[in-house]
Motif scaffolding. Structure first.
Motif, PDB file in Angstrom:
ATOM      1  N   CYS B   3       0.818  -1.224   0.000  1.00  0.00           N
ATOM      2  CA  CYS B   3       0.000   0.000   0.000  1.00  0.00           C
ATOM      3  C   CYS B   3       0.851   1.273   0.000  1.00  0.00           C
ATOM      4  O   CYS B   3       0.484   2.266  -0.637  1.00  0.00           O
ATOM      5  N   HIS B  29      -3.935  -3.467  -7.893  1.00  0.00           N
ATOM      6  CA  HIS B  29      -4.009  -3.279  -6.449  1.00  0.00           C
ATOM      7  C   HIS B  29      -5.283  -2.514  -6.072  1.00  0.00           C
ATOM      8  O   HIS B  29      -5.974  -2.866  -5.120  1.00  0.00           O
ATOM      9  N   CYS B  33      -8.134  -3.045  -3.093  1.00  0.00           N
ATOM     10  CA  CYS B  33      -7.788  -2.309  -1.880  1.00  0.00           C
ATOM     11  C   CYS B  33      -8.590  -0.997  -1.811  1.00  0.00           C
ATOM     12  O   CYS B  33      -8.251  -0.015  -2.448  1.00  0.00           O
ATOM     13  N   CYS B  36      -6.630   2.195  -0.552  1.00  0.00           N
ATOM     14  CA  CYS B  36      -5.787   2.875  -1.544  1.00  0.00           C
ATOM     15  C   CYS B  36      -6.653   3.602  -2.575  1.00  0.00           C
ATOM     16  O   CYS B  36      -6.279   4.655  -3.080  1.00  0.00           O
TER      17      CYS B  36
HETATM   18 ZN   LIG Z   1      -3.609  -0.690  -0.707  1.00  0.00          ZN
END
Ligand SMILES: [Zn+2]
Lengths: 195, 83
Positions: B3, B29, B33, B36
């Motif tokens: 992250c 990602h 996530c 993020c």
């Molecule tokens: Zn992340």
């Protein structure tokens, strides 16, 4: 390029003005952000134009004039700071490196991203001026002037990686400041505000 | 990429400065996530706030006059014949 006959002088001058004068408003805005007062900003812009004119022969037509003259502005400003500081104590130039401490994430803003809509132009200017000069500069170049990273690296004379990390820190700081202003204006649903 | 790395790359992503494998890795990602994604969103909003709120003032008229005068006086130090 010291020797240039008269008719060429005029042509050169005209070509220079055609390229350079349209950038005056942008350069003046940046100069205001860097100099912090109008008189110094005007001096900085004037000096930038003079230097650019003197080395105009070194600019190759077809290449990025805007980035070229911005680089001259930055270098001129750095010179002014150095002269003024006359020694190592240039507050404006300090922090050329990075701020070591990792910024925290401003979680409340992450949850209330719309809060930034409350920020007005004066908030942005205030926040800009609260940044260390190197961060202010990279933010101006990337976010206000929308230069590509490649050009920013050239203008500032630093590697791309440094552009990216500096911009990263500048935006984080900016986000914290703007969030702070927005919150003080009562936006963002701070739980503590309830009384 | 973890992250921290993703967030470091967020600026390049929103500025359209990522391409190829790097961009793919970040986008992958972001798919799973949420934190993020929030980060990227807030970075984008910060940038857009700056971009949209800044108003550049018209420079004072005397500035252009000053510049032109400086250019008149400050032509390259030509040793050539000059009236
Ligand atoms: Zn992340």
């Amino acid at each position: 390029m010291p020797e240039s006959p008269q008719p060429q002088d005029t042509r050169r001058r005209r070509a220079f003005e055609k390229e350079a004068l349209p950038h005056m408003q942008d350069l003046y805005f940046a100069a205001l952000r860097l100099s912090r007062n109008a008189k110094d900003a005007e001096d900085l812009v004037q000096e930038t134009y003079l230097k650019a004119f003197r080395s105009f022969g070194r600019w190759r037509a077809g290449t990025n004039f805007r980035a070229w003259i911005w680089r001259i502005l930055v270098n001129t400003w750095v010179d002014v700071c150095r002269k003024r500081a006359r020694g190592p104590k240039s507050a404006d130039l300090e922090g050329q490196g990075m701020e070591p401490e990792a910024r925290q994430e401003a979680p409340s803003l992450l949850e209330n991203p719309g809060a930034l809509d409350a920020c007005v132009g004066d908030d942005v200017l205030r926040a800009l001026h609260a940044l260390p000069a190197p961060q202010r500069l990279v933010l101006l170049l990337a976010d206000v002037e929308e230069f590509r990273y490649r050009d920013i690296a050239r203008i500032l004379g630093i590697p791309m990686g440094t552009v990216m990390s500096r911009l990263h820190h500048a935006r984080q700081k900016m986000r914290e400041l703007l969030w702070d202003y927005a919150r003080r204006q009562g936006y963002g649903g701070e739980k503590k505000e309830a009384r | 990429m973890n992250c921290v790395e993703i967030r470091r790359a967020a600026d390049a992503l929103i500025d359209g400065e990522l391409s190829g494998a790097g961009k793919l890795r970040v986008e992958e990602h972001l798919k799973y996530c949420a934190q993020c994604r929030q980060w990227v969103d807030s970075a984008r909003r910060t940038r857009d706030t700056v971009r949209s709120r800044v108003v550049k003032p018209e420079p004072p008229g005397r500035l252009e006059t000053r510049i032109r005068r400086a250019l008149d006086a400050g032509r390259p130090p030509a040793q050539g014949p000059r009236g």
